[in-house]
Enzyme design. Structure first.
Site, short mmCIF file in Angstrom:
data_model
loop_
_atom_site.label_atom_id
_atom_site.label_comp_id
_atom_site.label_asym_id
_atom_site.label_seq_id
_atom_site.Cartn_x
_atom_site.Cartn_y
_atom_site.Cartn_z
N ALA A 198 33.22 38.93 31.70
CA ALA A 198 32.00 39.52 32.26
C ALA A 198 30.88 38.49 32.38
O ALA A 198 30.06 38.56 33.28
CB ALA A 198 31.56 40.67 31.36
N VAL A 233 36.35 30.60 32.31
CA VAL A 233 36.89 29.65 31.35
C VAL A 233 37.93 28.76 32.04
O VAL A 233 38.84 29.26 32.72
CB VAL A 233 37.51 30.37 30.13
N ASP A 269 33.36 43.20 18.72
CA ASP A 269 34.11 43.37 19.96
C ASP A 269 35.58 43.04 19.72
O ASP A 269 36.21 42.33 20.50
CB ASP A 269 33.51 42.48 21.05
P1 ATP Z 1 33.86 39.17 28.02
O1 ATP Z 1 34.07 39.61 29.43
O2 ATP Z 1 34.83 39.82 27.05
O3 ATP Z 1 32.44 39.23 27.55
P2 ATP Z 1 33.64 36.34 28.49
O4 ATP Z 1 32.96 36.51 29.80
O5 ATP Z 1 32.81 35.72 27.41
O6 ATP Z 1 34.28 37.67 27.93
P3 ATP Z 1 36.23 35.43 27.73
O7 ATP Z 1 36.89 36.77 27.69
O8 ATP Z 1 35.87 34.82 26.44
O9 ATP Z 1 34.96 35.48 28.70
O10 ATP Z 1 37.17 34.41 28.50
C1 ATP Z 1 37.70 34.66 29.80
C2 ATP Z 1 39.18 34.34 29.80
O11 ATP Z 1 39.41 32.98 29.44
C3 ATP Z 1 39.96 35.18 28.84
O12 ATP Z 1 40.74 36.05 29.60
C4 ATP Z 1 40.85 34.25 28.05
O13 ATP Z 1 42.21 34.48 28.37
C5 ATP Z 1 40.50 32.86 28.53
N1 ATP Z 1 40.09 32.04 27.39
C6 ATP Z 1 38.94 32.16 26.71
N2 ATP Z 1 38.86 31.25 25.72
C7 ATP Z 1 40.01 30.54 25.77
C8 ATP Z 1 40.54 29.45 24.99
N3 ATP Z 1 39.85 28.91 23.97
N4 ATP Z 1 41.76 28.97 25.31
C9 ATP Z 1 42.46 29.51 26.32
N5 ATP Z 1 42.02 30.54 27.10
C10 ATP Z 1 40.81 31.05 26.83
#
Ligand code: ATP
Length: 346
Positions: free
Chosen positions: A30, A34, A144
């Site tokens: 959201a 990454v 979460d």
């Molecule tokens: P949310 O939508 O839950 O708030 P966010 O926007 O902070 O999350 P993340 O869910 O942390 O984003 O990361 C997005 C994607 O990147 C995830 O689907 C995950 O599979 C991948 N990802 C995140 N961190 C890593 C990591 N350290 N190593 C490999 N893949 C990762």
């Protein structure tokens, strides 16, 4: 090739400078995108979480929600928590460099396999309990816990890591509770919901709410780390039988889910139908207790018959004890905020 595609699609993003190459997209959440990155010299892999600072401007002021994520992450070192490496500022963007966790999310495993074998879930449960114990002893509530935020670091032996501290907050004493509504409905403890008071006073819901409306209101009563224990129990339930403990259907799904979690007892039949052991059912039932104060803490969970004889896949010998003064966990918070604002800001 990936780097040039990224350049032309998104314009002026960081290209990794002299140290890193961007080598792939790992996923989008959201708030963040990454990427997989690789050091130019040794070829080591990392994950870089890219956040657009412009999305965090409110009334002309930078509201760095992720400031808390970083400050929490940078102080954590645990085998079952994704390790923070560094942070980089580039124009509109901030990059959080983390340990690369290669086998994706548990949520994807659930989608692929439907349910996870009980022996694997026991191992996952143990590791997440170790991570939660580490966090909670530092007065950090994750808030979460869900299969999307549990990443698989190794398949054999099975090792998982908790990620995404974007919604976490730090409390420095027991009196200070968390008051912000967050988390994902499927795994969220009932006391986190805005209308919890209406339901528990026996009058039932005054009216049905949609998910959006519910999520936008703060909860009426404070809640604490036991919200993580409910979510943990809900995740274990889902992993074992392929269904979350609370569901809803159709267009009104959010409202239905909310209504179910407030008014219905959790049905453990789906676990029994999958042939899950009674020890597992008992373990989960204790966690999915509507009374937050009655939910077991991590140490008690680890001693439960379902887990106590499960061997550790990780070595916890080097895990540090928390500092006596939990406020010290937040060292450098002001310094870090300044870094963000100074550098090439908008
Ligand atoms: P949310 O939508 O839950 O708030 P966010 O926007 O902070 O999350 P993340 O869910 O942390 O984003 O990361 C997005 C994607 O990147 C995830 O689907 C995950 O599979 C991948 N990802 C995140 N961190 C890593 C990591 N350290 N190593 C490999 N893949 C990762």
């Amino acid at each position: 090739q990936f780097a040039s595609m990224r350049e032309s699609t998104y314009g002026n993003h960081w290209n990794g400078g002299s140290l890193y190459n961007f080598t792939g997209l790992l996923g989008r959440g959201a708030f963040a995108t990454v990427y997989r990155i690789q050091t130019k010299k040794e070829g080591d892999l990392y994950a870089a979480k890219e956040l657009d600072k412009r999305r965090f401007i409110k009334n002309g002021v930078l509201d760095l929600k992720f400031d808390s994520e970083l400050n929490i992450m940078k102080n954590l070192k645990h085998p079952n928590i994704v390790n923070y490496i560094d942070c980089h500022n580039y124009q509109h963007w901030i990059y959080i460099l983390m340990e690369f966790v290669p086998y994706g999310e548990l949520a994807q495993q659930l989608r692929n396999r439907g349910a996870i074998p009980e022996a694997d879930v026991q191992q996952i449960a143990k590791q997440i309990l170790h991570a939660l114990d580490y966090l909670h002893r530092r007065n950090i509530t994750h808030r979460d816990i869900k299969p999307d935020n549990i990443l698989i670091a190794s398949l054999n032996p099975l090792i998982v890591k908790l990620s995404d501290f974007g919604l976490s907050k730090c409390v420095t004493d027991q009196e200070t509770f968390l008051k912000t509504f967050c988390g994902t409905l499927l795994y969220c403890a009932p006391e986190v919901y805005p209308d919890y008071g209406n339901y528990t006073q026996g009058s039932g819901p005054k009216r049905r709410r949609g998910l959006g409306e519910a999520a936008s209101k703060p909860p009426p009563s404070p809640y604490d780390q036991s919200v993580d224990m409910w979510s943990f129990g809900a995740v274990i339930f889902h992993l074992l039988c392929g269904k979350p403990p609370v569901t809803g259907r159709g267009d009104d799904r959010g409202a239905q889910m909310l209504n179910n979690i407030m008014t219905k007892e959790v049905d453990f039949e789906p676990l029994r139908q999958e042939g899950i052991s009674e020890a597992a059912v008992d373990f989960i039932a204790r966690l999915l207790n509507r009374n937050p104060a009655s939910r077991p803490k991590e140490a008690e969970c680890l001693q439960h018959p379902w887990l106590r004889d499960v061997p550790d896949n990780c070595n916890y010998d080097d895990v540090e004890e928390p500092l006596a003064d939990a406020e010290n966990q937040l060292e450098d918070i002001d310094e870090l905020s300044e870094d963000f604002v100074d550098d090439d800001m908008i």
